[in-house]
Design an enzyme around this catalytic site. Structure first.
Site, PDB file in Angstrom:
ATOM      1  N   LYS A  61       0.850  -1.201   0.000  1.00 39.98           N
ATOM      2  CA  LYS A  61       0.000   0.000   0.000  1.00 39.98           C
ATOM      3  C   LYS A  61       0.876   1.238   0.000  1.00 39.98           C
ATOM      4  O   LYS A  61       1.542   1.545   0.980  1.00 39.98           O
ATOM      5  CB  LYS A  61      -0.915   0.057   1.222  1.00 39.98           C
ATOM      6  CG  LYS A  61      -1.955   1.176   1.069  1.00 39.98           C
ATOM      7  CD  LYS A  61      -2.601   1.597   2.365  1.00 39.98           C
ATOM      8  CE  LYS A  61      -1.853   2.667   3.096  1.00 39.98           C
ATOM      9  NZ  LYS A  61      -1.787   3.976   2.417  1.00 39.98           N
ATOM     10  N   GLU A  75       9.383  14.623  16.487  1.00 37.33           N
ATOM     11  CA  GLU A  75       9.797  14.602  15.099  1.00 37.33           C
ATOM     12  C   GLU A  75       9.017  15.674  14.331  1.00 37.33           C
ATOM     13  O   GLU A  75       7.791  15.686  14.348  1.00 37.33           O
ATOM     14  CB  GLU A  75       9.493  13.221  14.510  1.00 37.33           C
ATOM     15  CG  GLU A  75       9.994  13.048  13.108  1.00 37.33           C
ATOM     16  CD  GLU A  75       9.846  11.606  12.620  1.00 37.33           C
ATOM     17  OE1 GLU A  75       8.835  10.975  12.930  1.00 37.33           O
ATOM     18  OE2 GLU A  75      10.760  11.137  11.922  1.00 37.33           O
TER      19      GLU A  75
END
Lengths: 281, 486
Positions: free
Chosen positions: B190, B395
């Site tokens: 995917k 992050e």
């Protein structure tokens, strides 16, 4: 007049010390009281393991191997007592003798792995640029073990030894129905030059201690040998919270079962680090 | 004779956009199942948008639960035949894929840049060549698996579900598919919702390579498709690259199921500059570490740790260098920093940058002209960053570097390791003994000395701690796709 026996008080093994549960609780096992570790004991044990791990990993592989070998020696020299305990706790018909044979040999086997696993699992990467690039296994860190219920000693040693050989520190929940052999084994570890806190052994109830261990955020990996599917799924869910490495092992009932997938057991508790160093640039 | 001091060069490059006229993109792509493109069971097509212009490039089918079930059935049916092929035959299919990627390199690079916003220089020189190299490397393993796992008889796992992110779309597809196929698994990939196009070109390449039908399926879609895929009955393994938050959900979703899992997740990697480093070289490395691919790199050197004695010099030189970064049209061959991948990601970057300012760090963003349309963020540096600031902990996944300082080697190691992540780290020093000492002490899966963001199919890549588990690259990259028989 018959001499009165000096009975042994069974204790948890945390940070190199033999301690009662901080909760003051115990569960009776026949006429003996077995400490019932609390969630706080789990936290203390993980903290002790974290503190000890870097020092254990920093020892030379040769030194770690000798210490694990000494643990085998110490177990061998106490085997009569532990065999008796195992027999009393239900390992009859020569089972206890076979279990001690296997447990000692498993420790010797993994003692010999400490200075080989880097060469076997690691290597130099032939990269297409001017760098010396190599990958080496390092310990995952602090490993939690929910040990098999039976065999009470071998089931623990089979999981403990590979974790230690890889340079990890361990917090283990020992057999619930026959915890004495594991707690006696702690005394062998205590005279093996194993730095305090590298192994921590807790007796108690799985629902309480097992899940508290699995939920601890400073644990890097959990090895589940409970053979309890529901608990295993719960440990998986708890592991996901902090991306712990979770594995579920079938019970190791013999030397062969404890060592035949030896490298896989060790590798599952290591992290491969790839280093790149420049060559002439 | 007197010599005039040289004036600063004020001079701009002429535009040098890469041509797009050789592309053969279709207007509409279906789902790639059983070797053909198909309509989804419930028709749903979404445009894939160029983040540099916000223009749609092509319409792409998104897979729903019924499509996922169908793909798993097909992959299950195909797997025994694929695994039963002699290794050398499997190898040749994978070698073909590597060669076809090389042959169609330009088209793939331009498509990657259009679809994802990364500079063409990077897709052309890094993404596509490395993707081909990964297929080439693992092709060679297909008939040598018994040498890949020492002293063990091994077998494929079966059907593997693979979910890749939008930052290196084709490269991550290669990292996932190449070892899976070499080991005899069939795969359902995917791609990310914002960057499906190169995966769909890879589907065409699988057709050109005459890969047996059902060996690879490509199912574009968003998180819902991914969630259906990891929960689908009949899969044997999940390999995921993406955020730690989604990785955590996947790990929890697999709880109690006997399904193998590898996760390559987020990072907050430390790039450590020691006072004995070659400073100019280090500054180039810092730039590469954080501005490569707009900072959309899981291993980006987003925490810059500089030794106090050289901090002033490093920061000054870095700031000067940042001012010369060319930000803009990703298709321009001179562009250093392209478009942010999506509006959602731009929002995330802006939110964290605001948090950095609110918490008291000092922000400097390059004053560059940004195009009016598209998603852009100017290269940004934060100084006076405390280790507890969100911009030092979380992050950002954007072109934003947080600078912290240290005095001693021990402090550098402690600060670098002070993170829930452990993906990568950089060390800048010319002292060999120090480099080896620090590299050994860092709790990170990849450590680069005097370089950064360097990848190779022979070298294992993957994280410690909450950066995930499992490795990709080299023999270690085979293990996640094999089970030990005995």
């Amino acid at each position: 007049m018959a001499r009165l026996t000096v009975r042994k008080t069974y204790k948890l093994y945390i940070g190199g010390a033999f301690v009662r549960s901080e909760s003051g609780r115990a569960d009776p096992l026949g006429e003996i009281n077995i400490p019932r570790a609390s969630r706080k004991d789990v936290r203390d044990a993980v903290a002790a393991a974290r503190k000890a791990q870097a020092r254990w990993a920093a020892l030379t592989a040769y030194n770690r191997g000798q210490i694990l070998y000494r643990a085998a020696e110490a177990l061998e020299s106490r085997r009569a007592q532990i065999e008796a305990v195992l027999s009393e706790d239900g390992a009859g018909g020569g089972e206890a003798v076979a279990e001690l044979d296997a447990a000692c040999d498993v420790l010797v086997h993994y003692a010999g792995w400490t200075d080989k696993l880097q060469s076997v699992l690691g290597g130099v990467n032939p990269v297409a640029s001017p760098f010396l690039s190599f990958s080496l296994p390092e310990p995952t860190g602090v490993v939690g073990i929910v040990a098999a219920d039976r065999p009470a000693l071998l089931g623990l040693v089979a999981e403990l030894a590979p974790a230690l050989a890889a340079g990890n520190a361990v917090v283990a929940v020992v057999s619930r129905s026959a915890p004495r052999a594991a707690l006696d084994f702690a005394e062998a570890l205590g005279v093996s030059d194993l730095p305090a806190g590298v192994v921590n052994l807790l007796s108690g109830r799985l629902t309480e201690v097992g899940c508290a261990l699995g939920a601890h955020r400073d644990l890097n990996a959990i090895v589940d040998v409970s053979a309890d599917a529901e608990l295993g799924a719960e440990l998986d869910r708890l592991a996901a919270e902090t991306i712990k490495r979770a594995s579920h092992h079938p019970v190791a009932g013999s030397y062969e079962q404890a060592t035949e997938p030896a490298l896989e057991r060790i590798a599952a508790l290591t992290e491969l680090k790839t280093a790149w160093h420049p060559v002439g640039v | 004779m007197t010599v005039e001091p040289r004036q600063a060069l004020v001079w701009d490059y002429a535009p040098a956009p890469e041509a797009t006229d050789h592309l053969r993109l279709r207007d509409r792509y279906g789902l790639f199942i059983a070797g053909e493109f198909h309509e989804p069971a419930v028709p749903r097509y979404e445009p894939s948008v160029n983040p540099a212009s916000e223009e749609p490039i092509a319409e792409v089918a998104w897979a729903g639960p019924a499509d996922v079930r169908r793909a798993v059935e097909v992959a299950r049916a195909a797997q025994p035949r694929w695994a039963a092929l002699p290794g050398r035959e499997r190898a040749k299919y994978i070698f073909r894929i590597a060669r076809l990627i090389q042959e169609r390199a330009r088209e793939l690079a331009v498509t990657e840049t259009l679809d994802g916003g990364k500079p063409l220089r990077e897709s052309r020189d890094v993404d596509i060549p490395l993707a081909a190299a990964h297929f080439f490397h693992y092709a060679g393993w297909a008939d040598k698996l018994r040498y890949g796992v020492v002293a063990r008889e091994v077998a494929p796992l079966g059907v593997v579900a693979q979910i890749v992110p939008w930052n290196f779309p084709l490269l991550m597809a290669a990292w996932k598919l190449a070892p899976a196929l070499a080991c005899g698994n069939t795969a359902i990939l995917k791609p990310a919702e914002t960057t499906p196009l190169t995966s769909l070109l890879l589907a065409e390449i699988c057709q050109e390579a005459e890969l047996p039908e059902g060996v690879v399926a490509i199912l574009p879609g968003d998180g819902a498709t991914g969630a259906a895929l990891v929960r689908a009955p009949g899969i044997d393994k999940v390999a995921f690259t993406g955020s730690t938050a989604v990785g955590r959900d996947i790990q929890a979703a697999l709880a109690g199921r006997d399904i193998a899992l590898t996760l390559e997740l987020g990072g907050k990697s430390a790039n450590i500059v020691f006072e004995d480093a070659a400073i100019d070289q280090a500054v180039e490395g810092i730039v590469n570490g954080i501005f490569f691919n707009q900072g959309h790199v899981c291993c980006a050197g987003s925490r810059l740790l500089v030794q106090e004695s050289v901090a002033e010099e490093v920061i000054a030189k870095l700031w000067a260098r940042m001012g010369r970064l060319r930000v803009g049209d990703p298709l321009d061959k001179n562009t250093d920093v392209g478009a942010v991948n999506s509006a959602a990601q731009l929002e995330r970057i802006e939110e964290l940058v605001r948090a950095g300012e609110d918490e008291g760090a000092v922000r400097r963003s390059v004053a560059c002209e940004l195009p009016e349309r598209g998603f852009w963020f100017a290269p940004t540096m934060f100084t006076d960053v405390s280790p507890v600031h969100r911009i030092a902990v979380e992050e950002i996944f954007g072109p934003v570097v947080s600078v912290l300082t240290f005095r001693t080697v021990e402090e550098a190691i402690a600060k670098a390791n002070n993170s829930v992540y452990g993906l990568a780290a950089g060390i800048w020093t010319d002292k060999g003994a120090k480099a080896f000492q620090v590299a050994s002490a860092l709790r990170a899966g990849v450590v680069w000395q005097n370089t950064y963001n360097h990848f190779d199919p022979t070298a294992a890549f993957g994280g410690y701690k909450e950066s995930g588990f499992g490795r990709e690259g080299g023999p270690a990259g085979l293990r996640p796709y094999l089970r030990v028989v005995r």
